[in-house]
Design a protein around this motif. Sequence first.
Motif, mmCIF file in Angstrom:
data_model
loop_
_atom_site.group_PDB
_atom_site.id
_atom_site.type_symbol
_atom_site.label_atom_id
_atom_site.label_comp_id
_atom_site.label_asym_id
_atom_site.label_seq_id
_atom_site.Cartn_x
_atom_site.Cartn_y
_atom_site.Cartn_z
ATOM 1 N N GLY A 182 14.325 34.335 -47.177
ATOM 2 C CA GLY A 182 15.571 34.832 -47.731
ATOM 3 C C GLY A 182 15.976 33.918 -48.873
ATOM 4 O O GLY A 182 15.971 32.690 -48.717
ATOM 5 N N THR A 183 16.297 34.491 -50.019
ATOM 6 C CA THR A 183 16.657 33.678 -51.181
ATOM 7 C C THR A 183 17.521 34.475 -52.140
ATOM 8 O O THR A 183 17.561 35.706 -52.092
ATOM 9 C CB THR A 183 15.397 33.179 -51.916
ATOM 10 O OG1 THR A 183 15.787 32.244 -52.939
ATOM 11 C CG2 THR A 183 14.641 34.328 -52.557
ATOM 12 N N VAL A 230 9.349 21.379 -39.854
ATOM 13 C CA VAL A 230 10.383 20.770 -39.020
ATOM 14 C C VAL A 230 11.555 20.294 -39.865
ATOM 15 O O VAL A 230 11.374 19.703 -40.936
ATOM 16 C CB VAL A 230 9.784 19.574 -38.237
ATOM 17 C CG1 VAL A 230 10.839 18.907 -37.376
ATOM 18 C CG2 VAL A 230 8.610 20.028 -37.384
ATOM 19 N N GLU A 231 12.755 20.572 -39.376
ATOM 20 C CA GLU A 231 13.964 20.134 -40.075
ATOM 21 C C GLU A 231 14.098 18.616 -39.960
ATOM 22 O O GLU A 231 14.049 18.057 -38.868
ATOM 23 C CB GLU A 231 15.196 20.815 -39.482
ATOM 24 C CG GLU A 231 16.440 20.634 -40.318
ATOM 25 C CD GLU A 231 17.589 21.512 -39.816
ATOM 26 O OE1 GLU A 231 18.545 21.706 -40.576
ATOM 27 O OE2 GLU A 231 17.526 21.996 -38.679
ATOM 28 N N LYS A 232 14.227 17.975 -41.100
ATOM 29 C CA LYS A 232 14.374 16.515 -41.109
ATOM 30 C C LYS A 232 15.662 16.124 -40.398
ATOM 31 O O LYS A 232 16.685 16.780 -40.533
ATOM 32 C CB LYS A 232 14.404 15.989 -42.545
ATOM 33 C CG LYS A 232 13.139 16.250 -43.336
ATOM 34 C CD LYS A 232 13.342 15.868 -44.789
ATOM 35 C CE LYS A 232 12.163 16.303 -45.640
ATOM 36 N NZ LYS A 232 12.415 16.097 -47.086
ATOM 37 N N GLY A 233 15.594 15.055 -39.648
ATOM 38 C CA GLY A 233 16.794 14.577 -38.968
ATOM 39 C C GLY A 233 16.936 15.129 -37.573
ATOM 40 O O GLY A 233 17.062 14.384 -36.606
ATOM 41 N N THR A 234 16.880 16.453 -37.437
ATOM 42 C CA THR A 234 17.080 17.068 -36.117
ATOM 43 C C THR A 234 15.762 17.246 -35.353
ATOM 44 O O THR A 234 15.761 17.317 -34.130
ATOM 45 C CB THR A 234 17.742 18.447 -36.244
ATOM 46 O OG1 THR A 234 16.841 19.351 -36.888
ATOM 47 C CG2 THR A 234 19.038 18.351 -37.050
ATOM 48 N N HIS A 258 17.391 27.666 -48.216
ATOM 49 C CA HIS A 258 18.223 26.461 -48.050
ATOM 50 C C HIS A 258 17.732 25.628 -46.865
ATOM 51 O O HIS A 258 17.673 24.399 -46.938
ATOM 52 C CB HIS A 258 19.695 26.849 -47.817
ATOM 53 C CG HIS A 258 20.393 27.364 -49.035
ATOM 54 N ND1 HIS A 258 20.770 26.552 -50.076
ATOM 55 C CD2 HIS A 258 20.794 28.614 -49.361
ATOM 56 C CE1 HIS A 258 21.375 27.283 -51.015
ATOM 57 N NE2 HIS A 258 21.395 28.534 -50.593
ATOM 58 N N LYS A 259 17.384 26.309 -45.783
ATOM 59 C CA LYS A 259 16.920 25.609 -44.580
ATOM 60 C C LYS A 259 15.537 25.011 -44.812
ATOM 61 O O LYS A 259 15.255 23.887 -44.404
ATOM 62 C CB LYS A 259 16.897 26.569 -43.388
ATOM 63 C CG LYS A 259 16.317 25.957 -42.123
ATOM 64 C CD LYS A 259 16.631 26.780 -40.889
ATOM 65 C CE LYS A 259 18.009 26.448 -40.350
ATOM 66 N NZ LYS A 259 18.230 26.929 -38.973
#
Length: 328
Positions: free
Chosen positions: A85-86, A61-65, A42-43
């Motif tokens: 993890g899934t 890199v997480e978009k936005g943050t 999910h991340k």
Amino acid sequence: MEIDYRNKLILAPMVRVGTLPFRQLAAEYGADITYGEEIIDHKLIKCERRINDVLGTIDVVEKGTGTVVFRTCPEERSRVVFQMGTSDAVRALRAAQSVCMDVAALDINMGCPKSFSISGGMGAALLTKPDLIHDILTTLKRNLDIPVTCKIRLLKSPQDTVELARRIEKTGVSALAVHGRKVADRPRDPAKWSEIADVVAAVSIPVIANGDVFEYEDFERLKVATGASSVMVARGALWNASIFSPKGKLPWEDVKREYVRKSILWDNDIRSSKHTLREMIAHYSSLGLPEWTAVIKSDTLEDLARLYEEEKYYEHVNEKRSSFLGSR
């Protein structure tokens, strides 16, 4: 390039520990394959891949943050395993496609007993869902150009574990890691090496044995006892990453200092570095010691550099980065 999973010493995946600095530390001491910390699909789907010219890294890199979720470098491309993890095959494939070009292999976590994993249907929750396991692994195997593996725990009976291992083998995975404990077992409970041996005897793919490796000699002991192709270590490496060295462990203080240097070099997240250092310290000393308190109070990598007398190294690294940015 396919990883050879035979006769390898392997750093196990450890949450908040298995970041680039610790993986590089383990490799420097002799680890052949290094697993990153588990990242949830999910991340990963919320992230984008970026080239970090300043550090010489590839960052997810997480978009936005702008938060770095995974950082790697070309030097570890042939040995780093990305653990995911899934609980869904389609989502797992979508997430994997953002990292598969930069890692040596992809591993699916099927052994984590923590509530956050199990509540999401991930980790050890998959052990009771062989059809879903088959779906996830075959989907990844069919669509990715890198090796796919998974890591499991022991089931209620040795026969149950063997049956699951045989089912996993049929998906075409390149290797299977087996942690010699059941979901309900605690770390202090002895790992059941004989039940790992049962799995080794039942399948033809490489089996990676995991559990109760605390000295370099334990690698060979576990390998001989189980017949496993390779051996994986978690806590033993966390407490002293030089466990991988055939020359014997280095002094604990030297290992901590080298970890701090690598955290500085790769600009590691301060929370991750503090967590890893606290785990190192907790095994060897009282939590009330000044060092423990000083690590907790450190807010930056510069603070850690000062604490471990690596100020000159910190300044050197930052001077090089400044001159690089100035020349662009």
